[in-house]
Each structure stands twice: as C-alpha cells, then as structure tokens.
Design an enzyme around this catalytic site. Structure first.
Site, mmCIF file in Angstrom:
data_model
loop_
_atom_site.group_PDB
_atom_site.id
_atom_site.type_symbol
_atom_site.label_atom_id
_atom_site.label_comp_id
_atom_site.label_asym_id
_atom_site.label_seq_id
_atom_site.Cartn_x
_atom_site.Cartn_y
_atom_site.Cartn_z
ATOM 1 N N ARG A 1 0.820 -1.226 0.000
ATOM 2 C CA ARG A 1 0.000 0.000 0.000
ATOM 3 C C ARG A 1 0.847 1.266 0.000
ATOM 4 N NH1 ARG A 1 -2.084 -3.629 -1.345
ATOM 5 N NH2 ARG A 1 -3.837 -4.734 -0.439
ATOM 6 N N SER B 1 -11.017 -1.959 3.083
ATOM 7 C CA SER B 1 -10.382 -2.264 4.372
ATOM 8 C C SER B 1 -10.000 -0.960 5.059
ATOM 9 C CB SER B 1 -9.104 -3.082 4.157
ATOM 10 O OG SER B 1 -9.431 -4.309 3.568
ATOM 11 N N GLU C 1 -5.622 2.337 6.534
ATOM 12 C CA GLU C 1 -5.339 2.239 5.102
ATOM 13 C C GLU C 1 -6.069 3.376 4.385
ATOM 14 O OE1 GLU C 1 -5.429 -1.629 3.262
ATOM 15 O OE2 GLU C 1 -6.219 -0.782 1.397
HETATM 16 C C1 LIG Z 1 -15.495 -2.194 -1.582
HETATM 17 C C2 LIG Z 1 -14.036 -1.849 -1.683
HETATM 18 C C3 LIG Z 1 -13.105 -2.846 -1.874
HETATM 19 C C4 LIG Z 1 -11.740 -2.541 -1.963
HETATM 20 N N1 LIG Z 1 -10.861 -3.546 -2.151
HETATM 21 C C5 LIG Z 1 -9.543 -3.257 -2.228
HETATM 22 C C6 LIG Z 1 -8.588 -4.303 -2.428
HETATM 23 O O1 LIG Z 1 -8.928 -5.472 -2.557
HETATM 24 N N2 LIG Z 1 -7.279 -3.962 -2.489
HETATM 25 C C7 LIG Z 1 -6.859 -2.664 -2.375
HETATM 26 O O2 LIG Z 1 -5.639 -2.410 -2.450
HETATM 27 N N3 LIG Z 1 -7.734 -1.665 -2.189
HETATM 28 C C8 LIG Z 1 -9.056 -1.931 -2.118
HETATM 29 N N4 LIG Z 1 -9.952 -0.906 -1.926
HETATM 30 C C9 LIG Z 1 -9.459 0.474 -1.737
HETATM 31 C C10 LIG Z 1 -9.330 1.310 -3.022
HETATM 32 O O3 LIG Z 1 -10.250 0.891 -4.014
HETATM 33 C C11 LIG Z 1 -7.908 1.243 -3.591
HETATM 34 O O4 LIG Z 1 -6.956 1.744 -2.665
HETATM 35 C C12 LIG Z 1 -7.778 2.055 -4.894
HETATM 36 O O5 LIG Z 1 -6.520 1.823 -5.445
HETATM 37 C C13 LIG Z 1 -7.938 3.555 -4.686
HETATM 38 O O6 LIG Z 1 -8.045 4.156 -5.958
HETATM 39 P P1 LIG Z 1 -8.904 5.480 -6.160
HETATM 40 O O7 LIG Z 1 -8.803 5.854 -7.597
HETATM 41 O O8 LIG Z 1 -10.261 5.323 -5.628
HETATM 42 O O9 LIG Z 1 -8.074 6.501 -5.277
HETATM 43 P P2 LIG Z 1 -8.678 7.660 -4.333
HETATM 44 O O10 LIG Z 1 -9.418 7.057 -3.197
HETATM 45 O O11 LIG Z 1 -9.389 8.662 -5.166
HETATM 46 O O12 LIG Z 1 -7.310 8.300 -3.803
HETATM 47 C C14 LIG Z 1 -6.468 7.552 -2.957
HETATM 48 C C15 LIG Z 1 -5.127 8.301 -2.857
HETATM 49 O O13 LIG Z 1 -4.492 8.258 -4.118
HETATM 50 C C16 LIG Z 1 -4.188 9.574 -4.574
HETATM 51 N N5 LIG Z 1 -4.390 9.581 -6.016
HETATM 52 C C17 LIG Z 1 -5.457 9.115 -6.709
HETATM 53 N N6 LIG Z 1 -5.239 9.229 -8.029
HETATM 54 C C18 LIG Z 1 -4.021 9.779 -8.169
HETATM 55 C C19 LIG Z 1 -3.224 10.157 -9.288
HETATM 56 N N7 LIG Z 1 -3.651 9.974 -10.550
HETATM 57 N N8 LIG Z 1 -2.004 10.715 -9.066
HETATM 58 C C20 LIG Z 1 -1.546 10.898 -7.807
HETATM 59 N N9 LIG Z 1 -2.247 10.568 -6.709
HETATM 60 C C21 LIG Z 1 -3.469 10.007 -6.894
HETATM 61 C C22 LIG Z 1 -5.186 10.489 -3.860
HETATM 62 O O14 LIG Z 1 -4.674 11.806 -3.727
HETATM 63 C C23 LIG Z 1 -5.293 9.787 -2.511
HETATM 64 O O15 LIG Z 1 -4.235 10.183 -1.669
HETATM 65 C C24 LIG Z 1 -11.315 -1.190 -1.845
HETATM 66 C C25 LIG Z 1 -12.273 -0.173 -1.656
HETATM 67 C C26 LIG Z 1 -13.619 -0.497 -1.580
HETATM 68 C C27 LIG Z 1 -14.610 0.608 -1.407
#
Ligand SMILES: Cc1cc2nc3c(=O)[nH]c(=O)nc-3n(C[C@H](O)[C@H](O)[C@H](O)COP(=O)(O)OP(=O)(O)OC[C@H]3O[C@@H](n4cnc5c(N)ncnc54)[C@H](O)[C@@H]3O)c2cc1C
Length: 300
Positions: free
Chosen positions: A175, A225, A295
């Site tokens: 992560r 998580s 996380e």
């Molecule tokens: C139901 C559910 C299940 C999930 N299962 C998993 C799993 O199995 N494994 C897992 O690892 N995660 C899981 N997640 C968490 C999440 O989906 C991941 O961490 C995902 O990678 C976050 O991506 P996002 O685009 O939503 O980022 P965001 O939530 O929008 O942002 C997260 C962080 O990334 C930064 N960020 C986003 N995009 C960029 C970019 N282009 N450049 C620079 N910084 C950026 C943001 O500033 C922030 O700090 C889950 C979430 C949910 C709701």
C-alpha cells in the site's frame, strides 16, 4: 471570482466544474461535505493546466481518482478538488501492454484485458479504484498487486514537467509507492500483461468477484479495508477478538460480515467513522499490543 482562472481552464477544455457541491456522492463511503470547487478533467492537458494554475496561485488543491480509499471531512475541502474520471478514462492496447489514463477504472482495465485475451490483471477485478489511485496505493488483492503488472507511468512532477518513471524506481511495497504523500500527479499507467485465454481469464475474474461478494459487505458504502494488515496478524481478526464486530457509532458500523470494513449504514458522518476508528485502535491496542494503522486516507 477567486477561482475564475480555474473556471476558464475548465471551460476551455470542456471539463465539468462545480462550486459548493457536496462531495459525498463522488465517494464510495458516501461521506464528505461541501467543497469549494470540484473539477472533473477530461484530458492530461486539462489536469496539467489546472494543477499548474493552482500551484502558481498558491491555491490548495486535492487530486483524487475514484474516491474509494478516502474519508472526506464533513466540512468538505477548501480549494480545488480535481477528480480524475469522466472522459479521462481511455485504455488502449500496444502489443501486450495496456496504456491507461489515470482516471480509467480498474474494472474497465480488467474487462479490456479480458476482451483482448491478456492475462495478469485479474487480481484487480473488483477493486473499485482508478489506474492512478491503484498505482499510488500499490493496490492489491488475491495474491496480486500493481507492482506485478505496472511497467511505467507518466506523471506531472512538482516542477511542472511531465516525466516517465519505470517500475523499478517506484518503490512499490504494501500500500505504498514513491507517489505516496507527494505532490506528483500520475497521468497514465502502462500495464505489462501476457497472452492468455479469454474464457480462463473470465473464469478467474468471476471467481474473484464471487469471493468478494461472499466475504465483503459490498451492499454498503465503505472505503474497503479500514486498516492496513499489521505484521503477522489480520486487522479483521484483531477487531473481532476485541469484541467490536458490529460496533456502531451513529450511522457507521464495523461490518458484521467483515470486521475489517467500517460501513456507512446510512447517514454516517466523517466524525462517526473517525470515532469508530479511534475506538478500534484503542481497544485493539489494549487487548493485543498491536497498533493498527489506517489504510483509508482522511482528507480535510
Ligand atoms: C469495496 C471496496 C473494496 C476494496 N478492495 C480493495 C482491495 O482489494 N485492495 C486494495 O488495495 N484496495 C481496495 N480498496 C481500496 C481502493 O479501491 C484502492 O486503494 C484504490 O486503489 C484507490 O483508488 P482510487 O482511484 O479510488 O483513489 P482515491 O481514493 O481517489 O485516492 C487515494 C489516494 O491516491 C491519490 N491519487 C489518486 N489518483 C491519483 C493520481 N492519478 N495521481 C496521484 N495521486 C493520486 C489520492 O490523492 C489519494 O491520496 C477497496 C475499496 C472499496 C470501497
């Protein structure tokens, strides 16, 4: 208007911009208050111009993907919130690689890989984030992580230049990536996949999705998580052993289905979730001596 120049850039690119809008519906937690400005850019050029303008003018800004790993304050966010997505979501094949805009959803990327009979991405099916957010977090599941499949990314550096970075420089670990906590914006990600058999890829993806449905409270809003996996232990087990399964504060609850998830049962506020998190950390530490680390990322 304070944000006039941002509005001008958005208008020039045909990007969506709104003022004093509640961010909750953009987030998987359905939590978060009124933000000054929300922009949904539709190209790398639009992103670069808006970010550069914010940097130049000293305007606070946040760069978000699909908002699936964040918890936004009930007071919203001041400044400009840039949410990658909208039309900034292309996925294109080059050889066995998929080159993806940062705003492309992992679901779309997995489906494209399947349709193109490319294997390697299946583990990410069901992670609701974007390519950019996934790389930022080094998202992973079911024995795979971004580290296994990313080849390079293009990003907007803090000096305003666009650079390319190979996987070996990205410091990808659990992560975490070199982008974590920095002001660099990931613009696109190239995933290196291999030739596969479409039906086998589809079967693996379906299996993974079924396992998610069986174990995770996908019927409720959440940020996945809540805590990272501590060394040698599982957060969900520790929370359960501390008797906190089903624990409720306001509209938030430790999921009955999976104690590692805090869910929004309806009307949960950021404060409710923060109180649950604090209570969990305190009780788990008292019972096990293990300090849980979030996380999800709190914003505002
Ligand atoms: C139901 C559910 C299940 C999930 N299962 C998993 C799993 O199995 N494994 C897992 O690892 N995660 C899981 N997640 C968490 C999440 O989906 C991941 O961490 C995902 O990678 C976050 O991506 P996002 O685009 O939503 O980022 P965001 O939530 O929008 O942002 C997260 C962080 O990334 C930064 N960020 C986003 N995009 C960029 C970019 N282009 N450049 C620079 N910084 C950026 C943001 O500033 C922030 O700090 C889950 C979430 C949910 C709701």
């Amino acid at each position: 208007m304070e944000y006039g120049s941002i509005a001008d850039i958005a208008k020039k690119h045909g990007a969506r911009i709104s003022y004093n809008e509640i961010i909750a519906p953009y987030t998987s937690f359905n939590i978060g208050g009124v933000c000054d400005v929300i922009v949904v850019p539709n190209s790398a050029e639009c992103i670069c111009e808006i970010v550069s303008e914010c940097r130049e003018k000293g305007i606070r800004y946040y760069f978000l993907g699909k908002c699936t790993n964040i918890l936004v304050s009930d007071d919203g966010l001041r400044g400009v919130v840039i949410i990658a997505g909208g039309d900034y979501n292309s996925v294109r094949r080059e050889g066995n690689d998929l080159i993806c805009d940062a705003g492309a959803s992992l679901t779309r990327i997995c489906n494209t890989a399947k349709n193109e009979s490319l294997t390697g991405m299946e583990f990410a099916y069901g992670i609701p984030g974007s390519a950019g957010g996934g790389l930022y977090m080094n998202a992973g599941a079911f024995g795979g992580e971004m580290k296994d499949v990313v080849l390079y990314c293009d990003y907007l550096d803090t000096d305003g230049s666009i650079k390319r970075m190979g996987k070996e420089e990205m410091q990808l670990s659990y992560r975490h990536s070199i982008f974590t906590g920095t002001d660099r914006i990931i613009l696109s990600v190239c995933f290196e996949l291999g030739p596969g058999v479409k039906d086998e890829i589809a079967a693996k993806m379906n299996d993974i999705m079924q396992r998610r449905r069986d174990k995770q409270p996908l019927e409720y809003p959440s940020a996945g998580s809540t805590f990272k996996r501590p060394d040698g232990a599982f957060a969900a087990r520790l929370i359960q052993d501390s008797g906190l399964k089903g624990y409720v504060v306001g509209g938030a609850q430790v999921s009955e289905k999976h104690s590692g998830f805090v869910i929004n049962r309806g009307g949960a506020t950021c404060d409710d979730v923060c109180r649950i998190i604090d209570d969990i950390k305190e009780k788990v530490y008292a019972d096990s001596g293990i300090q849980l680390e979030c996380e999800l990322i709190k914003m505002g």
